[in-house]
Motif scaffolding. Structure first.
Motif, PDB file in Angstrom:
ATOM      1  N   ALA A  22      30.312  31.140  51.218  1.00 47.96           N
ATOM      2  CA  ALA A  22      31.747  31.352  51.359  1.00 47.96           C
ATOM      3  C   ALA A  22      32.307  32.008  50.111  1.00 47.96           C
ATOM      4  N   ILE A  23      33.254  32.894  50.307  1.00 49.08           N
ATOM      5  CA  ILE A  23      33.975  33.522  49.205  1.00 49.08           C
ATOM      6  C   ILE A  23      35.439  33.125  49.299  1.00 49.08           C
ATOM      7  N   GLY A  24      36.041  32.804  48.172  1.00 49.76           N
ATOM      8  CA  GLY A  24      37.466  32.521  48.116  1.00 49.76           C
ATOM      9  C   GLY A  24      38.202  33.730  47.567  1.00 49.76           C
ATOM     10  N   ILE A  25      39.238  34.158  48.269  1.00 46.07           N
ATOM     11  CA  ILE A  25      40.028  35.300  47.834  1.00 46.07           C
ATOM     12  C   ILE A  25      41.489  34.870  47.732  1.00 46.07           C
ATOM     13  N   ILE A  26      42.101  35.134  46.590  1.00 48.32           N
ATOM     14  CA  ILE A  26      43.499  34.795  46.369  1.00 48.32           C
ATOM     15  C   ILE A  26      44.313  36.084  46.384  1.00 48.32           C
ATOM     16  N   PRO A  27      44.946  36.419  47.502  1.00 47.46           N
ATOM     17  CA  PRO A  27      45.801  37.610  47.520  1.00 47.46           C
ATOM     18  C   PRO A  27      47.071  37.328  46.716  1.00 47.46           C
ATOM     19  N   ALA A  28      47.423  38.231  45.838  1.00 51.76           N
ATOM     20  CA  ALA A  28      48.598  38.024  44.990  1.00 51.76           C
ATOM     21  C   ALA A  28      49.370  39.332  44.898  1.00 51.76           C
ATOM     22  N   ARG A  29      50.615  39.303  45.359  1.00 52.11           N
ATOM     23  CA  ARG A  29      51.442  40.503  45.359  1.00 52.11           C
ATOM     24  C   ARG A  29      52.706  40.246  44.553  1.00 52.11           C
ATOM     25  N   HIS A  30      52.968  41.086  43.562  1.00 56.31           N
ATOM     26  CA  HIS A  30      54.134  40.896  42.711  1.00 56.31           C
ATOM     27  C   HIS A  30      55.423  41.177  43.468  1.00 56.31           C
ATOM     28  N   GLY A  31      55.374  42.108  44.409  1.00 54.62           N
ATOM     29  CA  GLY A  31      56.579  42.503  45.120  1.00 54.62           C
ATOM     30  C   GLY A  31      56.844  41.685  46.356  1.00 54.62           C
ATOM     31  N   ARG A  34      60.448  37.586  49.786  1.00 55.04           N
ATOM     32  CA  ARG A  34      61.308  36.419  49.583  1.00 55.04           C
ATOM     33  C   ARG A  34      61.403  36.012  48.132  1.00 55.04           C
ATOM     34  N   PHE A  35      60.367  36.370  47.332  1.00 53.94           N
ATOM     35  CA  PHE A  35      60.323  35.899  45.947  1.00 53.94           C
ATOM     36  C   PHE A  35      59.619  36.950  45.092  1.00 53.94           C
ATOM     37  N   PRO A  36      60.319  38.026  44.678  1.00 52.90           N
ATOM     38  CA  PRO A  36      59.698  39.059  43.838  1.00 52.90           C
ATOM     39  C   PRO A  36      59.116  38.457  42.558  1.00 52.90           C
ATOM     40  N   GLY A  37      57.897  38.880  42.203  1.00 59.17           N
ATOM     41  CA  GLY A  37      57.251  38.394  40.986  1.00 59.17           C
ATOM     42  C   GLY A  37      56.709  36.994  41.104  1.00 59.17           C
ATOM     43  N   LYS A  38      56.555  36.478  42.328  1.00 60.09           N
ATOM     44  CA  LYS A  38      56.161  35.082  42.533  1.00 60.09           C
ATOM     45  C   LYS A  38      54.859  34.692  41.844  1.00 60.09           C
ATOM     46  N   PRO A  39      53.768  35.497  41.904  1.00 62.42           N
ATOM     47  CA  PRO A  39      52.513  35.051  41.294  1.00 62.42           C
ATOM     48  C   PRO A  39      52.607  34.799  39.798  1.00 62.42           C
ATOM     49  N   THR A 104      44.848  42.006  44.359  1.00 61.43           N
ATOM     50  CA  THR A 104      46.236  42.379  44.095  1.00 61.43           C
ATOM     51  C   THR A 104      46.402  43.893  44.075  1.00 61.43           C
ATOM     52  N   ASP A 105      47.644  44.338  44.202  1.00 64.39           N
ATOM     53  CA  ASP A 105      47.939  45.758  44.094  1.00 64.39           C
ATOM     54  C   ASP A 105      48.801  46.051  42.865  1.00 64.39           C
ATOM     55  N   ASP A 106      48.853  45.095  41.944  1.00 68.61           N
ATOM     56  CA  ASP A 106      49.752  45.211  40.806  1.00 68.61           C
ATOM     57  C   ASP A 106      49.002  45.019  39.487  1.00 68.61           C
ATOM     58  N   GLN A 107      49.138  45.993  38.578  1.00 69.63           N
ATOM     59  CA  GLN A 107      48.411  45.950  37.308  1.00 69.63           C
ATOM     60  C   GLN A 107      48.824  44.759  36.464  1.00 69.63           C
ATOM     61  N   ARG A 108      50.080  44.309  36.582  1.00 61.85           N
ATOM     62  CA  ARG A 108      50.533  43.154  35.807  1.00 61.85           C
ATOM     63  C   ARG A 108      49.722  41.914  36.157  1.00 61.85           C
ATOM     64  N   ILE A 109      49.429  41.744  37.449  1.00 64.70           N
ATOM     65  CA  ILE A 109      48.639  40.597  37.881  1.00 64.70           C
ATOM     66  C   ILE A 109      47.182  40.761  37.452  1.00 64.70           C
ATOM     67  N   ASP A 111      46.166  42.185  34.761  1.00 67.78           N
ATOM     68  CA  ASP A 111      46.118  41.852  33.336  1.00 67.78           C
ATOM     69  C   ASP A 111      46.132  40.339  33.116  1.00 67.78           C
ATOM     70  N   VAL A 112      46.986  39.634  33.867  1.00 71.13           N
ATOM     71  CA  VAL A 112      47.074  38.179  33.721  1.00 71.13           C
ATOM     72  C   VAL A 112      45.752  37.514  34.098  1.00 71.13           C
ATOM     73  N   VAL A 113      45.172  37.932  35.213  1.00 72.85           N
ATOM     74  CA  VAL A 113      43.914  37.325  35.676  1.00 72.85           C
ATOM     75  C   VAL A 113      42.798  37.566  34.659  1.00 72.85           C
ATOM     76  N   LYS A 114      42.729  38.772  34.150  1.00 74.04           N
ATOM     77  CA  LYS A 114      41.694  39.079  33.146  1.00 74.04           C
ATOM     78  C   LYS A 114      41.910  38.262  31.877  1.00 74.04           C
ATOM     79  N   ASP A 115      43.165  38.027  31.520  1.00 70.94           N
ATOM     80  CA  ASP A 115      43.475  37.242  30.320  1.00 70.94           C
ATOM     81  C   ASP A 115      42.930  35.828  30.415  1.00 70.94           C
ATOM     82  N   PHE A 116      43.003  35.217  31.619  1.00 73.45           N
ATOM     83  CA  PHE A 116      42.485  33.852  31.712  1.00 73.45           C
ATOM     84  C   PHE A 116      41.036  33.800  32.193  1.00 73.45           C
TER      85      PHE A 116
END
Length: 309
Positions: A22-31, A34-39, A104-109, A111-116
């Protein structure tokens, strides 16, 4: 054992449940609509998609019903030492996942994922939902020579997801003929099941989903909430047989899906089966800024118990 040795289209036997990967995938979209920037929203001092390995957070709403008290935060040092664990590293503790990535489709996310220290895939921004991003990741991995039997779509707005929950949602598909799996928990009180934002499900005796609704189900002649009825609240996590995921995305929207605005209903309406795992712990989802404010208030007040893992 028959369901563990089903034949694939090519005639080869499927691996048994324990052997299925099994593979776990966490889709994360900044835009988020209902909640822009939620991740990247702040929960307890960390972005929602972040989790620190050193602490383990969970919420057991049945303790609230029983009148149990929760441990308050005692100092800023305690708060610092017991950082909230969020989505990624909670999922990383699953014993059933062979791989875990963020899509994700957002470079900000990115960067955050790579940081941790997480693994992340940049996906096409044209996708309308996380399921489509999951399929793109699966196709990319297949091109690289990696394949998996089960795909787990872990919502990035479920920061309190537990490893045992992920294990359970993998197993409900691995040990049955269901093409999809999800989780549900017993309801807490009237408010928990009356909100249209809290999805309910009714089950058969084998824990297969009969129907998902935003309305109060099962309903009764009185037209009112009944505290003696067992209502099931669906949680925000899904698993798919990998060979079903493309079919799921290609399936046209159905009448029941459109009526409830619940995509999983098209699967049942088409004659496929979704099996539910039952958990007693409640998982906080964060779909709106208001829910985030409320969640942080619970954290600050100590109504969410924190223990070391």
């Amino acid at each position: 054992m028959a369901d563990l040795k089903r034949k694939r289209e090519g005639g080869d036997s499927e691996p048994c449940a324990a052997e299925k990967t099994a593979i776990g995938i966490i889709p994360a979209r900044h835009g988020s609509t209902r909640f822009p920037g939620k991740p990247l929203a702040d929960i307890g001092g960390k972005p929602m998609i972040w989790v620190r390995e050193c602490a383990f957070f969970f919420v057991k709403f049945w303790l609230v019903k029983c009148g149990a008290s929760f441990l308050p935060f005692t100092s800023s040092k305690t708060r610092a030492d017991l950082r909230l664990q969020h989505t990624y590293h909670n999922a990383k503790k699953s014993t059933r996942l062979s791989k875990l990535v963020v899509a994700t489709d957002d470079q900000r996310i990115v960067d955050v994922v790579k940081d941790f220290g997480g693994e992340v895939f940049m996906t096409d921004p044209k996708w309308e939902n996380g399921t489509e991003r999951c399929l793109e990741v699966m196709n990319k991995l297949k091109e690289e020579g990696s394949s998996y039997d089960i795909v787990v779509n872990i919502q990035g707005d479920e920061p309190f997801i537990e490893a045992s929950h992920i294990d359970s949602v993998v197993d409900v598909v691995a040990t049955s003929d269901a093409v999809m799996g999800s989780l549900c928990r017993p309801h807490i009180d009237e408010a928990d099941v009356m909100s249209v934002n809290n999805v309910k499900v009714v089950l058969d005796v084998n824990q297969f989903a009969l129907y998902f609704s935003r309305a109060l189900i099962p309903y009764n002649k009185k037209g009112a909430y009944d505290p003696d009825t067992k209502y099931w609240r669906k949680l925000g996590i899904y698993s798919y047989r990998a060979d079903f995921l493309p079919k799921f995305i290609e399936m046209p929207a159905s009448l029941l899906q459109k009526s409830e605005d619940l995509e999983q209903n098209k699967v049942i309406e088409a004659g496929y089966r979704i099996r539910m795992g039952i958990v007693n712990e409640a998982v906080h989802g964060v779909d709106t800024p208001e829910q985030l404010v409320h969640l942080n208030e619970l954290i600050k007040s100590g109504e969410i118990k924190m223990t070391n893992s």
